[in-house]
Design an enzyme around this catalytic site. Structure first.
Site, PDB file in Angstrom:
ATOM      1  CE1 TYR A  72       7.020   8.326  10.659  1.00 42.45           C
ATOM      2  CE2 TYR A  72       7.249  10.712  10.524  1.00 42.45           C
ATOM      3  CZ  TYR A  72       7.073   9.485   9.902  1.00 42.45           C
ATOM      4  OH  TYR A  72       6.942   9.418   8.532  1.00 42.45           O
ATOM      5  CB  VAL A  79      10.889  -4.732   8.078  1.00 42.38           C
ATOM      6  CG1 VAL A  79      10.285  -4.759   6.683  1.00 42.38           C
ATOM      7  CG2 VAL A  79      10.129  -3.776   8.994  1.00 42.38           C
ATOM      8  CE  LYS A 135       9.875   7.209   8.657  1.00 44.31           C
ATOM      9  NZ  LYS A 135      10.058   6.183   7.600  1.00 44.31           N
ATOM     10  CG  ASP A 169       2.918  -4.698   3.574  1.00 44.54           C
ATOM     11  OD1 ASP A 169       2.670  -4.658   4.805  1.00 44.54           O
ATOM     12  OD2 ASP A 169       2.780  -3.703   2.831  1.00 44.54           O
ATOM     13  CB  SER A 224      -0.929   0.021   1.228  1.00 44.16           C
ATOM     14  OG  SER A 224      -0.167   0.121   2.426  1.00 44.16           O
TER      15      SER A 224
END
Length: 253
Positions: free
Chosen positions: A159, A57, A163, A36, A15
């Site tokens: 987050y 993952v 990142k 996924d 997606s």
């Protein structure tokens, strides 16, 4: 780098950014292995030359198994694109107390450790392929950060940290893998129209769009996929984090 007839891995490939990237790479003649979770694959569209593999993952053995599957195929692996990620909001201190440590660790585990895990095992297979040009190039890894890596907002501690780690990893990984003929670059998207944005109100959408200088709209997954193709095709771009954000600079909220 010529990619037709070669293979690619795209994480989060069922997606959003991953699905669009998988479709575009397949459209260029690549065999794409879209990693996924089972729930995502169940909802994924059937796309020619895209094979969905159930992979977590954060699970080293899960990735190892998928890599062995790819290694047994005819198409040599040349491209790894890491799109899988999550973003669970939470303030460092709120009315409920300190940020939940397990929640913070989970975001870092998926976004940063997951990226590192797939990059490392994917690069190992790429390094075993024959060079594709006189420079000795064998392939490329493209990771996904976020503008939050640079301007993390309130409630984005986990987050932004994850990142930011992906961004900081870029130059080190590019230097580590240079001797193997593998380039490493990162894309840092701004506000993109992914399934996570589907539930927002029209009013909030207008506010988000107005915050982007130009073009004043949300980014599209196909624009991310196009940048991936551009980075694959430009052999001298290496060790870079490319912002894709319409000149957006995020405010504190």
């Amino acid at each position: 780098m010529e990619i037709q007839g070669h293979a690619a891995i795209v994480t989060g490939g069922a997606s959003g950014l991953g699905a669009s990237t998988a479709k575009h790479l397949a459209g260029q003649g690549m065999k794409v292995y879209a990693f996924d979770l089972a729930a995502g694959i169940e909802q994924a569209p059937a796309v020619a030359n895209v094979e969905y593999l159930e992979v977590n993952v954060t699970d080293h053995d899960s990735i190892r198994g998928a890599i062995r599957h790819i290694a047994d195929k005819d198409e040599p692996l040349r491209v790894v694109v890491n799109c899988a990620g999550i973003g669970t909001p939470g303030r460092i201190l709120s009315k409920r107390g300190p940020h939940d440590l397990d929640q913070f660790a989970n975001v870092v585990n998926v976004n940063l450790l997951g990226t590192f895990n797939v990059m490392t095992l994917g690069a190992e297979l790429i390094s075993q392929q024959e060079p594709v040009d006189d420079d000795g190039q064998r392939g490329i890894v493209i990771n996904t950060a976020s503008v939050a890596a640079f301007e993390g907002q309130i409630g984005q501690a986990a987050y932004a940290a994850s990142k930011g780690g992906v961004h900081s990893l870029t130059i080190s990984a590019a230097r580590d893998l240079a001797s193997h003929g593998i380039r490493v670059n990162t894309v840092a998207p701004g506000i993109i129209e992914t399934p996570m944005m589907a539930g927002i109100t029209p009013e909030f959408r207008e506010t988000l769009e107005a915050s982007v200088p130009f073009p004043a709209r949300l980014g599209r997954p196909d624009e991310y996929a196009q940048l991936v193709l551009d980075l694959i095709g430009h052999n001298y771009i290496n060790g870079q984090t490319m912002r894709m954000d319409g000149a957006l600079r995020m405010g504190p909220r």
